[in-house]
Design a protein around this motif. Structure first.
Motif, PDB file in Angstrom:
ATOM      1  N   GLY A 132      18.069   1.879  -2.799  1.00 16.69           N
ATOM      2  CA  GLY A 132      17.333   0.639  -2.582  1.00 16.69           C
ATOM      3  C   GLY A 132      15.836   0.746  -2.718  1.00 16.69           C
ATOM      4  N   GLU A 133      15.343   1.618  -3.616  1.00 22.71           N
ATOM      5  CA  GLU A 133      13.888   1.813  -3.744  1.00 22.71           C
ATOM      6  C   GLU A 133      13.136   0.524  -4.078  1.00 22.71           C
ATOM      7  N   LYS A 134      13.754  -0.373  -4.816  1.00 20.51           N
ATOM      8  CA  LYS A 134      13.083  -1.618  -5.206  1.00 20.51           C
ATOM      9  C   LYS A 134      13.779  -2.847  -4.615  1.00 20.51           C
ATOM     10  N   LEU A 135      14.589  -2.638  -3.583  1.00 19.63           N
ATOM     11  CA  LEU A 135      15.390  -3.744  -3.065  1.00 19.63           C
ATOM     12  C   LEU A 135      14.588  -4.717  -2.210  1.00 19.63           C
ATOM     13  N   CYS A 136      13.803  -4.198  -1.256  1.00 23.13           N
ATOM     14  CA  CYS A 136      13.165  -5.048  -0.242  1.00 23.13           C
ATOM     15  C   CYS A 136      11.649  -4.980  -0.307  1.00 23.13           C
ATOM     16  N   VAL A 137      11.031  -6.088   0.056  1.00 23.97           N
ATOM     17  CA  VAL A 137       9.592  -6.131   0.270  1.00 23.97           C
ATOM     18  C   VAL A 137       9.259  -5.699   1.695  1.00 23.97           C
ATOM     19  N   ASP A 138      10.051  -6.179   2.659  1.00 21.88           N
ATOM     20  CA  ASP A 138       9.761  -5.933   4.079  1.00 21.88           C
ATOM     21  C   ASP A 138      11.089  -5.880   4.837  1.00 21.88           C
ATOM     22  N   ALA A 139      11.809  -4.784   4.668  1.00 26.88           N
ATOM     23  CA  ALA A 139      13.112  -4.628   5.325  1.00 26.88           C
ATOM     24  C   ALA A 139      12.944  -4.690   6.839  1.00 26.88           C
ATOM     25  N   HIS A 140      13.744  -5.540   7.494  1.00 30.61           N
ATOM     26  CA  HIS A 140      13.562  -5.733   8.929  1.00 30.61           C
ATOM     27  C   HIS A 140      14.809  -5.406   9.744  1.00 30.61           C
ATOM     28  N   VAL A 178       0.802  -1.234   0.000  1.00 33.31           N
ATOM     29  CA  VAL A 178       0.000   0.000   0.000  1.00 33.31           C
ATOM     30  C   VAL A 178       0.826   1.272   0.000  1.00 33.31           C
ATOM     31  N   ASP A 179       2.056   1.241   0.494  1.00 29.92           N
ATOM     32  CA  ASP A 179       2.855   2.458   0.596  1.00 29.92           C
ATOM     33  C   ASP A 179       3.510   2.811  -0.732  1.00 29.92           C
ATOM     34  N   PRO A 180       3.695   4.098  -1.007  1.00 32.50           N
ATOM     35  CA  PRO A 180       4.434   4.481  -2.209  1.00 32.50           C
ATOM     36  C   PRO A 180       5.895   4.063  -2.098  1.00 32.50           C
ATOM     37  N   GLU A 181       6.569   4.002  -3.243  1.00 38.06           N
ATOM     38  CA  GLU A 181       7.970   3.608  -3.243  1.00 38.06           C
ATOM     39  C   GLU A 181       8.825   4.655  -2.533  1.00 38.06           C
ATOM     40  N   GLY A 182       9.888   4.172  -1.947  1.00 38.11           N
ATOM     41  CA  GLY A 182      10.842   5.037  -1.273  1.00 38.11           C
ATOM     42  C   GLY A 182      12.108   4.257  -1.015  1.00 38.11           C
ATOM     43  N   PRO A 183      13.151   4.913  -0.534  1.00 34.02           N
ATOM     44  CA  PRO A 183      14.422   4.219  -0.311  1.00 34.02           C
ATOM     45  C   PRO A 183      14.326   3.185   0.794  1.00 34.02           C
ATOM     46  N   CYS A 184      15.139   2.153   0.649  1.00 34.83           N
ATOM     47  CA  CYS A 184      15.259   1.130   1.685  1.00 34.83           C
ATOM     48  C   CYS A 184      16.298   1.527   2.725  1.00 34.83           C
ATOM     49  N   VAL A 185      17.345   2.239   2.280  1.00 35.94           N
ATOM     50  CA  VAL A 185      18.445   2.616   3.168  1.00 35.94           C
ATOM     51  C   VAL A 185      18.786   4.083   2.965  1.00 35.94           C
ATOM     52  N   ILE A 186      19.011   4.783   4.064  1.00 33.70           N
ATOM     53  CA  ILE A 186      19.567   6.134   4.047  1.00 33.70           C
ATOM     54  C   ILE A 186      20.920   6.076   4.748  1.00 33.70           C
ATOM     55  N   THR A 187      21.953   6.568   4.088  1.00 37.54           N
ATOM     56  CA  THR A 187      23.298   6.565   4.648  1.00 37.54           C
ATOM     57  C   THR A 187      23.644   7.967   5.137  1.00 37.54           C
TER      58      THR A 187
END
Length: 283
Positions: free
Chosen positions: A72-80, A51-60
């Motif tokens: 990492g906008e398309k890297l993870c489904v559910d980054a934990h 449901v959420d819009p795309e966004g980065p997976c990691v911020i450095t």
């Protein structure tokens, strides 16, 4: 006037900075962080991919908290969870896709363990990863399996142990993990509200239960163990589980925890969505 907060953890006094870091606005919620040997802080963001819009997976971020990059906008489904690898790079646990990525600091994937979107091959909602002194690693597997899996440095499975349950050595949710210098494996068994200590091969050594839903565990170079839980407290233990100190540095509890290169302690909070930094101060 801003009040400067102080907490004591064992024999050390810390100041509290919250929020820390120049984090841009994104759809993701902070779920974990890690610090590389170069001092860069990698903040992991979790979003609902349905449901959420795309966004980065990691911020450095740099060690001073300034923004470096996001990816990492398309890297993870559910980054934990995320962990810095001993020889550089990052390991990212993609929980509901049942996989772990090993990538460089900009998201280029080097290796994957676990088959994407195939629960039980071998992971069933894995939760965390920790690296051992010999270069191998351990995975808490996790929400579905209630097991610990041990791998060599090349990613081959060596052993696994555990089951879903409340008996000593079993897990309801093995949620966080770290490895001591002598190879002992420390696991935050969250829904059993305890931390368990094992040999490198999975023999149960001790059960420590003075916690409420412990979320994460890390260890420093002296094998002192840090545990964040849902009271919320941050506890400091000896390698044998003796309580050395305890404090309350966050409002509602941290989901992730990592130690900085200059004595800082970083806590990843989801509610409110921010990073808290503890920094050593003179008494």
């Amino acid at each position: 006037m801003k009040t400067e907060l102080r907490v004591a953890l064992g024999d050390r006094l810390y100041g509290i900075e919250r929020p820390w870091g120049a984090l841009p606005a994104t759809p993701g919620r902070i779920t974990d962080l890690t610090v590389g040997k170069d001092g860069l802080v990698h903040v992991l963001l979790r979003r609902d991919s349905a449901v959420d819009p795309e966004g980065p997976c990691v911020i450095t971020l740099a060690s001073d908290g300034s923004f470096v990059r996001s990816w990492g906008e398309k890297l993870c489904v559910d980054a934990h969870k995320i962990a810095a690898m001993p020889n550089g790079g990052l390991a990212i646990v993609d929980r509901d896709a049942h996989r772990i990525f090993f990538c460089d600091d900009e998201g280029r994937i080097r290796q994957q363990i676990g088959e994407s979107h195939r629960p039980g091959q071998p992971f069933n909602h894995p939760s965390d990863i920790a690296f051992a002194p010999d270069g191998g690693f351990y995975v808490t597997d996790g929400y579905g399996n209630g097991r610990i899996r041990r791998y060599d440095s090349g990613g081959s499975l060596i052993a696994s142990w555990g089951s879903v349950g409340t008996a000593p050595g079993a897990f309801l949710t093995p949620h966080g993990i770290c490895v001591l210098g002598d190879g002992r494996v420390i696991v935050a068994d969250r829904e059993n509200s305890r931390v368990q200590s094992f040999t490198a091969g999975g023999e149960l050594l001790a059960v420590w239960d003075a916690f409420l839903r412990p979320q994460d565990v890390v260890a420093d170079a002296d094998d002192r163990i840090y545990v964040c839980d849902s009271i919320p407290t941050l506890s400091l233990l000896s390698a044998d589980g003796a309580l050395l100190g305890r404090c309350r540095p966050v409002l509602n509890g941290a989901h992730g925890l990592w130690l900085g290169t200059a004595g800082d302690i970083f806590l990843a909070e989801t509610n409110p969505n921010r990073i808290t930094r503890l920094f050593p101060v003179a008494s």
